[in-house]
Design a protein around this motif. Structure first.
Motif, PDB file in Angstrom:
ATOM      1  N   ASP A 166      -9.843   0.645   6.447  1.00 26.00           N
ATOM      2  CA  ASP A 166     -10.113   1.964   6.997  1.00 26.00           C
ATOM      3  C   ASP A 166     -10.706   2.815   5.888  1.00 26.00           C
ATOM      4  O   ASP A 166     -10.156   2.883   4.782  1.00 26.00           O
ATOM      5  CB  ASP A 166      -8.850   2.624   7.555  1.00 26.00           C
ATOM      6  CG  ASP A 166      -9.165   3.875   8.378  1.00 26.00           C
ATOM      7  OD1 ASP A 166     -10.335   4.075   8.752  1.00 26.00           O
ATOM      8  OD2 ASP A 166      -8.238   4.653   8.645  1.00 26.00           O
ATOM      9  N   GLY A 167     -11.843   3.454   6.205  1.00 31.68           N
ATOM     10  CA  GLY A 167     -12.516   4.272   5.201  1.00 31.68           C
ATOM     11  C   GLY A 167     -12.828   3.437   3.973  1.00 31.68           C
ATOM     12  O   GLY A 167     -13.344   2.332   4.078  1.00 31.68           O
ATOM     13  N   PRO A 168     -12.467   3.939   2.795  1.00 37.76           N
ATOM     14  CA  PRO A 168     -12.795   3.225   1.565  1.00 37.76           C
ATOM     15  C   PRO A 168     -11.804   2.117   1.203  1.00 37.76           C
ATOM     16  O   PRO A 168     -12.005   1.407   0.225  1.00 37.76           O
ATOM     17  CB  PRO A 168     -12.768   4.334   0.505  1.00 37.76           C
ATOM     18  CG  PRO A 168     -11.747   5.294   1.025  1.00 37.76           C
ATOM     19  CD  PRO A 168     -11.915   5.274   2.527  1.00 37.76           C
ATOM     20  N   LEU A 169     -10.736   1.953   1.979  1.00 41.48           N
ATOM     21  CA  LEU A 169      -9.700   0.966   1.645  1.00 41.48           C
ATOM     22  C   LEU A 169      -9.873  -0.329   2.433  1.00 41.48           C
ATOM     23  O   LEU A 169     -10.153  -0.308   3.625  1.00 41.48           O
ATOM     24  CB  LEU A 169      -8.307   1.543   1.910  1.00 41.48           C
ATOM     25  CG  LEU A 169      -7.957   2.841   1.186  1.00 41.48           C
ATOM     26  CD1 LEU A 169      -6.534   3.275   1.523  1.00 41.48           C
ATOM     27  CD2 LEU A 169      -8.138   2.702  -0.311  1.00 41.48           C
ATOM     28  N   THR A 170      -9.664  -1.444   1.738  1.00 37.96           N
ATOM     29  CA  THR A 170      -9.765  -2.762   2.368  1.00 37.96           C
ATOM     30  C   THR A 170      -8.950  -3.751   1.541  1.00 37.96           C
ATOM     31  O   THR A 170      -8.237  -3.367   0.623  1.00 37.96           O
ATOM     32  CB  THR A 170     -11.248  -3.200   2.483  1.00 37.96           C
ATOM     33  OG1 THR A 170     -11.315  -4.340   3.334  1.00 37.96           O
ATOM     34  CG2 THR A 170     -11.874  -3.494   1.132  1.00 37.96           C
ATOM     35  N   TRP A 171      -9.078  -5.007   1.841  1.00 33.47           N
ATOM     36  CA  TRP A 171      -8.325  -6.070   1.151  1.00 33.47           C
ATOM     37  C   TRP A 171      -9.262  -7.100   0.543  1.00 33.47           C
ATOM     38  O   TRP A 171     -10.328  -7.374   1.085  1.00 33.47           O
ATOM     39  CB  TRP A 171      -7.381  -6.786   2.122  1.00 33.47           C
ATOM     40  CG  TRP A 171      -6.213  -5.949   2.456  1.00 33.47           C
ATOM     41  CD1 TRP A 171      -6.095  -5.119   3.530  1.00 33.47           C
ATOM     42  CD2 TRP A 171      -5.018  -5.815   1.709  1.00 33.47           C
ATOM     43  NE1 TRP A 171      -4.887  -4.475   3.486  1.00 33.47           N
ATOM     44  CE2 TRP A 171      -4.202  -4.890   2.376  1.00 33.47           C
ATOM     45  CE3 TRP A 171      -4.543  -6.384   0.529  1.00 33.47           C
ATOM     46  CZ2 TRP A 171      -2.947  -4.525   1.913  1.00 33.47           C
ATOM     47  CZ3 TRP A 171      -3.283  -6.013   0.066  1.00 33.47           C
ATOM     48  CH2 TRP A 171      -2.504  -5.105   0.755  1.00 33.47           C
ATOM     49  N   ASP A 172      -8.817  -7.689  -0.547  1.00 36.09           N
ATOM     50  CA  ASP A 172      -9.470  -8.844  -1.146  1.00 36.09           C
ATOM     51  C   ASP A 172      -8.336  -9.778  -1.545  1.00 36.09           C
ATOM     52  O   ASP A 172      -7.676  -9.551  -2.564  1.00 36.09           O
ATOM     53  CB  ASP A 172     -10.305  -8.450  -2.360  1.00 36.09           C
ATOM     54  CG  ASP A 172     -11.016  -9.643  -3.002  1.00 36.09           C
ATOM     55  OD1 ASP A 172     -11.127 -10.693  -2.331  1.00 36.09           O
ATOM     56  OD2 ASP A 172     -11.434  -9.525  -4.162  1.00 36.09           O
ATOM     57  N   ALA A 212      -2.594   0.496   9.291  1.00 35.59           N
ATOM     58  CA  ALA A 212      -3.624  -0.509   9.596  1.00 35.59           C
ATOM     59  C   ALA A 212      -4.071  -1.206   8.315  1.00 35.59           C
ATOM     60  O   ALA A 212      -4.254  -2.429   8.292  1.00 35.59           O
ATOM     61  CB  ALA A 212      -4.814   0.133  10.292  1.00 35.59           C
ATOM     62  N   VAL A 213      -4.238  -0.442   7.240  1.00 31.86           N
ATOM     63  CA  VAL A 213      -4.630  -1.033   5.965  1.00 31.86           C
ATOM     64  C   VAL A 213      -3.512  -1.934   5.451  1.00 31.86           C
ATOM     65  O   VAL A 213      -3.763  -3.062   5.010  1.00 31.86           O
ATOM     66  CB  VAL A 213      -4.988   0.066   4.927  1.00 31.86           C
ATOM     67  CG1 VAL A 213      -5.239  -0.543   3.560  1.00 31.86           C
ATOM     68  CG2 VAL A 213      -6.196   0.865   5.402  1.00 31.86           C
ATOM     69  N   VAL A 221       0.823  -1.207   0.000  1.00 37.95           N
ATOM     70  CA  VAL A 221       0.000   0.000   0.000  1.00 37.95           C
ATOM     71  C   VAL A 221       0.859   1.259   0.000  1.00 37.95           C
ATOM     72  O   VAL A 221       0.598   2.204  -0.755  1.00 37.95           O
ATOM     73  CB  VAL A 221      -0.982  -0.009   1.199  1.00 37.95           C
ATOM     74  CG1 VAL A 221      -1.747   1.301   1.302  1.00 37.95           C
ATOM     75  CG2 VAL A 221      -1.947  -1.172   1.079  1.00 37.95           C
ATOM     76  N   SER A 222       1.890   1.299   0.824  1.00 38.59           N
ATOM     77  CA  SER A 222       2.759   2.479   0.877  1.00 38.59           C
ATOM     78  C   SER A 222       3.396   2.749  -0.476  1.00 38.59           C
ATOM     79  O   SER A 222       3.465   3.890  -0.925  1.00 38.59           O
ATOM     80  CB  SER A 222       3.848   2.310   1.931  1.00 38.59           C
ATOM     81  OG  SER A 222       3.273   2.261   3.202  1.00 38.59           O
TER      82      SER A 222
END
Length: 164
Positions: free
Chosen positions: A123-129, A116-117, A5-6
């Motif tokens: 968090d907010g609109p970001l997540t994992w699949d 955290a993501v 993500v970073s």
């Protein structure tokens, strides 16, 4: 291989370099003394960021976008809806707060907890699949891979349709 993500946001910042940013504003209530003198809330500039769809990307932070408006004189005062009156008051508050007339101001944004993501959370609109970071680009929108979303949105900013 799991998305980093970073790194996705570092690449995005590199591609956004040189493109215009939008102001980040906050409404601050007056201190006790100013309130006693009749001062009301004021809008202050707290930074700037690139708007990339549902995200605001700053130099080090990523924010979930909130409300967006343009600083301007409220004009006439006969509003049919309370929401129109509120938006006019916010536009005027931005102008009085030192934002240039016509300048875009973002309010109500919220910092996204990228660590955290990155650790597999949401968090907010970001997540994992699975191994892909995903974004829900609208409240009722479907999830989309974050890497694709950033690439597509930045391409649109760099080369808008119609050459505008």
């Amino acid at each position: 291989m799991r998305d980093d993500v970073s790194r996705l946001f570092d690449v995005a910042r590199g591609r956004l370099a040189g493109l215009p940013r939008e102001a980040l504003g906050e409404i601050r209530e007056p201190g006790r003394v100013r309130a006693m003198l009749g001062a009301g809330p004021r809008m202050t500039r707290v930074g700037d960021a690139w708007r990339v769809g549902a995200l605001l990307i700053g130099d080090t932070e990523v924010l979930e976008a909130g409300e967006v408006l343009r600083a301007q004189d409220p004009g006439r005062r006969g509003y049919a809806a309370e929401s129109a009156r509120r938006r006019a008051e916010l536009r005027a508050l931005a102008l009085r707060g030192g934002f240039a007339a016509g300048e875009t101001v973002n309010l109500g944004w919220r910092a996204i907890d990228l660590p955290a993501v990155a650790a597999g959370g949401s968090d907010g609109p970001l997540t994992w699949d699975g191994d892909r970071a995903m974004i829900r680009w609208a409240a009722s929108g479907a999830l989309m891979p974050l890497a694709s979303y950033l690439a597509e949105r930045i391409d649109l900013l760099r080369d808008p349709p119609g050459g505008a």
